[in-house]
Design an enzyme around this catalytic site. Structure first.
Site, short mmCIF file in Angstrom:
data_model
loop_
_atom_site.label_atom_id
_atom_site.label_comp_id
_atom_site.label_asym_id
_atom_site.label_seq_id
_atom_site.Cartn_x
_atom_site.Cartn_y
_atom_site.Cartn_z
CE LYS A 154 -2.23 -1.88 3.44
NZ LYS A 154 -1.70 -3.33 3.45
CB THR A 229 9.18 5.66 6.34
OG1 THR A 229 8.79 5.05 5.01
CG2 THR A 229 9.87 6.96 6.09
CB SER A 230 9.53 -0.03 6.63
OG SER A 230 8.63 0.10 5.42
NE ARG A 231 6.83 -1.96 12.47
CZ ARG A 231 5.98 -0.87 12.46
NH1 ARG A 231 6.51 0.05 11.67
NH2 ARG A 231 4.69 -1.13 12.76
CG ASP A 255 9.20 7.76 10.78
OD1 ASP A 255 9.30 9.01 11.29
OD2 ASP A 255 8.10 7.11 10.72
CD GLN A 293 7.14 13.67 12.76
OE1 GLN A 293 8.16 13.65 13.06
NE2 GLN A 293 6.57 14.95 12.12
CB ALA A 294 5.96 8.11 8.46
P1 NAI Z 1 1.80 -3.85 2.72
O1 NAI Z 1 1.64 -5.17 3.42
O2 NAI Z 1 0.81 -3.26 2.19
O3 NAI Z 1 3.02 -4.16 1.88
C1 NAI Z 1 4.17 -4.56 2.06
C2 NAI Z 1 4.85 -5.09 0.88
O4 NAI Z 1 6.54 -5.34 1.01
C3 NAI Z 1 4.22 -6.37 0.12
O5 NAI Z 1 3.80 -5.97 -1.33
C4 NAI Z 1 5.29 -7.67 0.33
O6 NAI Z 1 4.89 -8.41 -0.77
C5 NAI Z 1 6.44 -6.80 0.25
N1 NAI Z 1 7.62 -7.65 0.80
C6 NAI Z 1 7.65 -8.39 1.87
N2 NAI Z 1 8.88 -8.99 1.87
C7 NAI Z 1 9.78 -8.31 0.75
C8 NAI Z 1 10.85 -8.21 0.61
N3 NAI Z 1 11.89 -9.27 1.08
N4 NAI Z 1 11.55 -7.62 -0.43
C9 NAI Z 1 10.55 -6.56 -1.08
N5 NAI Z 1 9.41 -6.48 -0.54
C10 NAI Z 1 8.85 -7.28 0.27
O7 NAI Z 1 2.52 -2.77 4.01
P2 NAI Z 1 2.51 -1.43 3.92
O8 NAI Z 1 1.09 -0.87 4.63
O9 NAI Z 1 2.79 -0.98 2.67
O10 NAI Z 1 3.59 -0.99 4.97
C11 NAI Z 1 4.92 -1.00 4.74
C12 NAI Z 1 5.76 -0.84 6.10
O11 NAI Z 1 5.52 0.47 6.59
C13 NAI Z 1 5.35 -1.88 7.34
O12 NAI Z 1 6.58 -2.28 7.60
C14 NAI Z 1 4.78 -1.19 8.35
O13 NAI Z 1 4.96 -1.62 9.40
C15 NAI Z 1 5.57 0.20 7.95
N6 NAI Z 1 4.54 1.33 8.58
C16 NAI Z 1 5.53 2.25 8.98
C17 NAI Z 1 4.68 3.55 9.52
C18 NAI Z 1 5.42 4.73 10.03
O14 NAI Z 1 4.73 5.54 10.93
N7 NAI Z 1 6.63 4.62 10.22
C19 NAI Z 1 3.30 3.68 9.66
C20 NAI Z 1 2.81 2.47 8.87
C21 NAI Z 1 3.38 1.37 8.28
#
Ligand code: NAI
Length: 344
Positions: A154, A229-231, A255, A293-294
């Site tokens: 997403k 900005t993921s983990r 982030d 904060q993202a």
């Molecule tokens: P999502 O589940 O929609 O998308 C994650 C994508 O990563 C999927 O398409 C999956 O197939 C792919 N993926 C899995 N393993 C992979 C790899 N080895 N290499 C490349 N791609 C791979 O998740 P979304 O909602 O897009 O969130 C992404 C990240 O953002 C999550 O880790 C989430 O925890 C983090 N996040 C951070 C926030 C923040 O405030 N900084 C807030 C919300 C989410």
């Protein structure tokens, strides 16, 4: 009225949760402390727990909650790497908010990238001290540069589109590529080798833990910019520091940080920072850090509260739990959710 122990509560959480809680007869006991083995007792008497990214929902916490009669943990976030989902299986249902505002995170990612590339953070501080010199503020155009997006879920795909809007050459990698999307997929190695900027948008799993490490940094272009900005656990921070010291990495926008759980979201100004790795990163002029904060926009907070309360209502009304997660969800057809509406 059902009662929820709401751990790691912040003032900005209240507005939305009180609004949607009142609408659906769910009351929240807002607790400033994080959920852990030491604090789990505060959930005594509650019908459920509401937790966030840095609450430690390990097997022992789950067992204690289960013994208290709690059968639901409503996460008010997307990621659930802080929950032992295997230990919870068959005992406590874990619900999450899979998407609240992917735009919030994708836009923050671009905000960090632009801030770093155009030195906005430095210019802001300078002009406040009436220093109008431009020395040291030279940036570069994003237009025409190659951005590598790791993970096209997403958030990743929105960031991909934002970059395309800037006229960048966007490439991406994902083990589950979306053939229908207008995305240029390459292998992970091709992305590491060919990108001027690498932005991480995949979840933290056993496979992605330290996906940015010494080996992967060695493959990257000299001067690469890394954005996360993921983990935090996606990056080996020591390897990143070495990459910056050797100038292989020209900038990092973070982030999230792998050891953020004891620090982020809290005010430690006036304290001595005990985390030497974070202190080193913060000391570097080309490292920009925000404290997870993202997600923090009005739109996202409202959506988080609305979906979390809906998850709670669905649970108590016996409905299907579309936002439930378990350790078997990715092992179709083993997970029962698609057939039975709930993971167990
Ligand atoms: P999502 O589940 O929609 O998308 C994650 C994508 O990563 C999927 O398409 C999956 O197939 C792919 N993926 C899995 N393993 C992979 C790899 N080895 N290499 C490349 N791609 C791979 O998740 P979304 O909602 O897009 O969130 C992404 C990240 O953002 C999550 O880790 C989430 O925890 C983090 N996040 C951070 C926030 C923040 O405030 N900084 C807030 C919300 C989410």
């Amino acid at each position: 009225m059902c009662r929820f122990a709401f751990f790691d509560a912040k003032p900005y959480d209240r507005t939305g949760f009180e609004k949607y809680g009142d609408m659906h007869n769910v009351s929240f006991k807002f607790l400033e402390t994080r959920l852990s083995e030491d604090t789990v007792g505060l959930a005594e008497g509650a019908d459920g727990v509401c937790a966030f990214v840095n609450d430690d929902v390990n097997a022992s916490v789950i067992e204690r909650l289960y013994k208290m009669g709690i059968r639901i943990i409503a996460l008010r976030c997307a990621g659930f790497n802080n929950v032992d989902v295997k230990a919870a299986y068959g005992k406590i249902h874990i619900l999450r908010v899979p998407a609240y505002s992917p735009h919030a995170v994708a836009e923050h990612t671009m905000a960090m990238l632009l801030t770093s590339v155009r030195r906005i953070h430095k210019a802001y501080n300078r002009t406040r001290e009436f220093n109008f010199s431009l020395n040291g503020l030279i940036g570069f155009d994003l237009y025409g540069k190659t951005v590598g997006v790791v993970g096209t879920g997403k958030i990743g795909r929105i960031f991909y589109d934002i970059c395309r809007g800037f006229g960048m050459n966007a490439i991406a990698c994902d083990p589950y590529p979306d053939g229908a999307a207008n995305i240029k997929y390459v292998t992970q190695d091709e992305l590491f080798c060919g990108s001027d900027i690498i932005s991480l948008h995949c979840p933290l799993t056993a496979e992605t833990d330290h996906i940015i490490n010494r080996e992967s940094i060695a493959k990257m272009k000299k001067g690469v910019i890394i954005v996360n900005t993921s983990r935090g656990g996606l990056i080996d921070s020591d390897a990143l520091i070495d990459g910056i010291k050797t100038k292989k990495v020209s900038a990092a926008c973070l982030d999230v940080y792998e050891e953020e759980s004891d620090l982020f979201f809290e005010d430690f100004s006036g304290h001595i920072l005990q985390d030497d790795t974070l202190a080193r990163l913060l000391s570097m002029p080309n490292v920009l850090i925000t404290s997870h904060q993202a997600f923090l926009t009005e739109d996202a907070l409202d959506s988080i509260a609305q979906v979390t309360v809906k998850n709670i209502v669905d649970f108590f009304e016996g409905g299907d739990l579309e936002n439930e997660v378990c350790y078997r969800c990715d092992k179709q057809p083993q997970c029962k959710k698609q057939r039975a509406g709930r993971c167990f």
